[in-house]
Write a protein that holds these residues in place. Sequence first.
Motif, PDB file in Angstrom:
ATOM      1  N   HIS A  44     -63.558   9.503  -9.123  1.00 53.74           N
ATOM      2  CA  HIS A  44     -62.747   9.221 -10.328  1.00 53.74           C
ATOM      3  C   HIS A  44     -61.555   8.156 -10.223  1.00 53.74           C
ATOM      4  CE1 HIS A  44     -59.839  10.443 -13.466  1.00 53.74           C
ATOM      5  NE2 HIS A  44     -61.067  10.490 -14.241  1.00 53.74           N
ATOM      6  N   CYS A  45     -60.634   8.318  -9.322  1.00 52.15           N
ATOM      7  CA  CYS A  45     -59.813   7.556  -8.895  1.00 52.15           C
ATOM      8  C   CYS A  45     -60.073   6.259  -8.660  1.00 52.15           C
ATOM      9  CB  CYS A  45     -58.897   8.292  -7.771  1.00 52.15           C
ATOM     10  SG  CYS A  45     -57.391   7.219  -7.470  1.00 52.15           S
ATOM     11  N   LEU A  46     -61.047   5.927  -7.759  1.00 53.48           N
ATOM     12  CA  LEU A  46     -61.775   5.055  -7.500  1.00 53.48           C
ATOM     13  C   LEU A  46     -62.299   3.985  -8.622  1.00 53.48           C
ATOM     14  CD1 LEU A  46     -62.338   2.812  -5.034  1.00 53.48           C
ATOM     15  CD2 LEU A  46     -64.555   4.040  -5.049  1.00 53.48           C
ATOM     16  N   THR A  47     -63.047   4.730  -9.524  1.00 54.80           N
ATOM     17  CA  THR A  47     -63.257   3.737 -10.660  1.00 54.80           C
ATOM     18  C   THR A  47     -62.219   3.294 -11.408  1.00 54.80           C
ATOM     19  OG1 THR A  47     -65.125   5.589 -10.878  1.00 54.80           O
ATOM     20  CG2 THR A  47     -64.575   4.370 -13.160  1.00 54.80           C
ATOM     21  N   GLY A  48     -61.062   4.184 -11.946  1.00 48.38           N
ATOM     22  CA  GLY A  48     -59.946   3.463 -12.452  1.00 48.38           C
ATOM     23  C   GLY A  48     -59.380   2.390 -11.619  1.00 48.38           C
ATOM     24  N   CYS A  49     -59.238   2.560 -10.417  1.00 45.02           N
ATOM     25  CA  CYS A  49     -58.596   1.626  -9.330  1.00 45.02           C
ATOM     26  C   CYS A  49     -59.234   0.399  -9.244  1.00 45.02           C
ATOM     27  CB  CYS A  49     -58.165   2.158  -8.299  1.00 45.02           C
ATOM     28  SG  CYS A  49     -57.015   3.562  -8.001  1.00 45.02           S
ATOM     29  N   ALA A  50     -60.536   0.807  -9.325  1.00 45.68           N
ATOM     30  CA  ALA A  50     -61.535  -0.529  -9.012  1.00 45.68           C
ATOM     31  C   ALA A  50     -61.672  -1.513 -10.185  1.00 45.68           C
ATOM     32  CB  ALA A  50     -62.973  -0.320  -8.726  1.00 45.68           C
ATOM     33  N   GLY A  52     -59.111  -1.805 -12.475  1.00 43.83           N
ATOM     34  CA  GLY A  52     -57.698  -2.683 -12.591  1.00 43.83           C
ATOM     35  C   GLY A  52     -57.735  -3.666 -11.464  1.00 43.83           C
ATOM     36  N   GLU A  53     -58.173  -3.080 -10.170  1.00 40.00           N
ATOM     37  CA  GLU A  53     -58.030  -4.151  -9.013  1.00 40.00           C
ATOM     38  C   GLU A  53     -58.989  -5.206  -9.390  1.00 40.00           C
ATOM     39  OE1 GLU A  53     -56.441  -4.868  -5.322  1.00 40.00           O
ATOM     40  OE2 GLU A  53     -56.010  -3.201  -6.533  1.00 40.00           O
ATOM     41  N   VAL A  54     -60.037  -5.147  -9.559  1.00 43.51           N
ATOM     42  CA  VAL A  54     -61.065  -6.055  -9.991  1.00 43.51           C
ATOM     43  C   VAL A  54     -60.633  -7.210 -10.813  1.00 43.51           C
ATOM     44  CG1 VAL A  54     -63.313  -6.958 -10.270  1.00 43.51           C
ATOM     45  CG2 VAL A  54     -63.041  -5.321  -8.615  1.00 43.51           C
ATOM     46  N   LEU A  55     -60.204  -6.621 -12.114  1.00 42.57           N
ATOM     47  CA  LEU A  55     -59.616  -7.395 -13.161  1.00 42.57           C
ATOM     48  C   LEU A  55     -58.628  -8.268 -12.689  1.00 42.57           C
ATOM     49  CD1 LEU A  55     -60.056  -7.974 -16.087  1.00 42.57           C
ATOM     50  CD2 LEU A  55     -58.834  -6.030 -16.744  1.00 42.57           C
ATOM     51  N   GLY A  56     -57.584  -7.406 -12.065  1.00 38.85           N
ATOM     52  CA  GLY A  56     -56.286  -7.963 -11.734  1.00 38.85           C
ATOM     53  C   GLY A  56     -56.538  -9.361 -10.781  1.00 38.85           C
ATOM     54  N   MET A  57     -57.403  -9.100  -9.779  1.00 38.03           N
ATOM     55  CA  MET A  57     -57.645  -9.920  -8.615  1.00 38.03           C
ATOM     56  C   MET A  57     -58.444 -11.252  -9.485  1.00 38.03           C
ATOM     57  SD  MET A  57     -56.848  -9.441  -5.770  1.00 38.03           S
ATOM     58  CE  MET A  57     -56.093  -8.169  -4.821  1.00 38.03           C
ATOM     59  N   VAL A  58     -59.474 -10.899 -10.346  1.00 34.07           N
ATOM     60  CA  VAL A  58     -60.305 -12.093 -10.851  1.00 34.07           C
ATOM     61  C   VAL A  58     -59.225 -12.896 -11.923  1.00 34.07           C
ATOM     62  CG1 VAL A  58     -61.716 -12.354 -12.721  1.00 34.07           C
ATOM     63  CG2 VAL A  58     -62.416 -10.750 -11.001  1.00 34.07           C
ATOM     64  N   ILE A  75     -52.385  -4.389  -8.886  1.00 38.60           N
ATOM     65  CA  ILE A  75     -51.714  -3.029  -8.604  1.00 38.60           C
ATOM     66  C   ILE A  75     -51.409  -2.361  -9.919  1.00 38.60           C
ATOM     67  CG2 ILE A  75     -49.911  -1.736  -7.749  1.00 38.60           C
ATOM     68  CD1 ILE A  75     -50.000  -3.798  -5.305  1.00 38.60           C
ATOM     69  N   VAL A  76     -50.925  -2.981 -10.972  1.00 34.23           N
ATOM     70  CA  VAL A  76     -50.351  -2.677 -12.223  1.00 34.23           C
ATOM     71  C   VAL A  76     -51.791  -1.947 -12.993  1.00 34.23           C
ATOM     72  CG1 VAL A  76     -49.508  -3.171 -14.535  1.00 34.23           C
ATOM     73  CG2 VAL A  76     -48.151  -3.844 -12.460  1.00 34.23           C
TER      74      VAL A  76
END
Length: 176
Positions: A44-50, A52-58, A75-76
């Motif tokens: 569940h945590c990984l879903t939200g983090c991924a 945000g993480e992917v969107l932020g990096m992209v 991170i934000v």
Amino acid sequence: MRHDTHEAHAHHHEHHEHHEQHDHDQHRTAPDGSWATAVRATLHCLTGCAIGEVLGMVVGTALGWGNTATLVLAIVLAFFFGYALTLRGVLKAGVGLRAAVRVALAADTLSIAVMELVDNGVIVLWPGAMDAGLGDALFWGALAIALAVAFVLTTPVNKWMIGRGRGHAVVHRYHH
């Protein structure tokens, strides 16, 4: 003197039994601290983090931002989407917004923080990963491996927290 010692011992014994019963009651009402429960919480945590993480990096990479700005955005957004997924479920259970925000913060903060520390640490330490473009296999490969490593290292943290009635154990109180 001996009588006082006996009374003190009896009082201590009663006090100890009370704590054992209290501990037993808490464990009975809390979700189990099994590895399966921890894996579900971490997914569940990984879903939200991924997200945000992917969107932020992209976004950061596409806009040509520097490494620091891209990491901060990732991170934000990871925290934002991680909390948002939990909020969605808790609000759906009929909890008010203010209480739902408190539940999300209590449930997810440590898990997201560990996941982000590990995930971004892997990416920063991976030679060339921060300089890879969106069309580079290194960009996507490093990101996928970093998220996988973060999942593996965050699962025991979630298991520990759930076993103590914290973390996603807080969310489970609202799913019934």
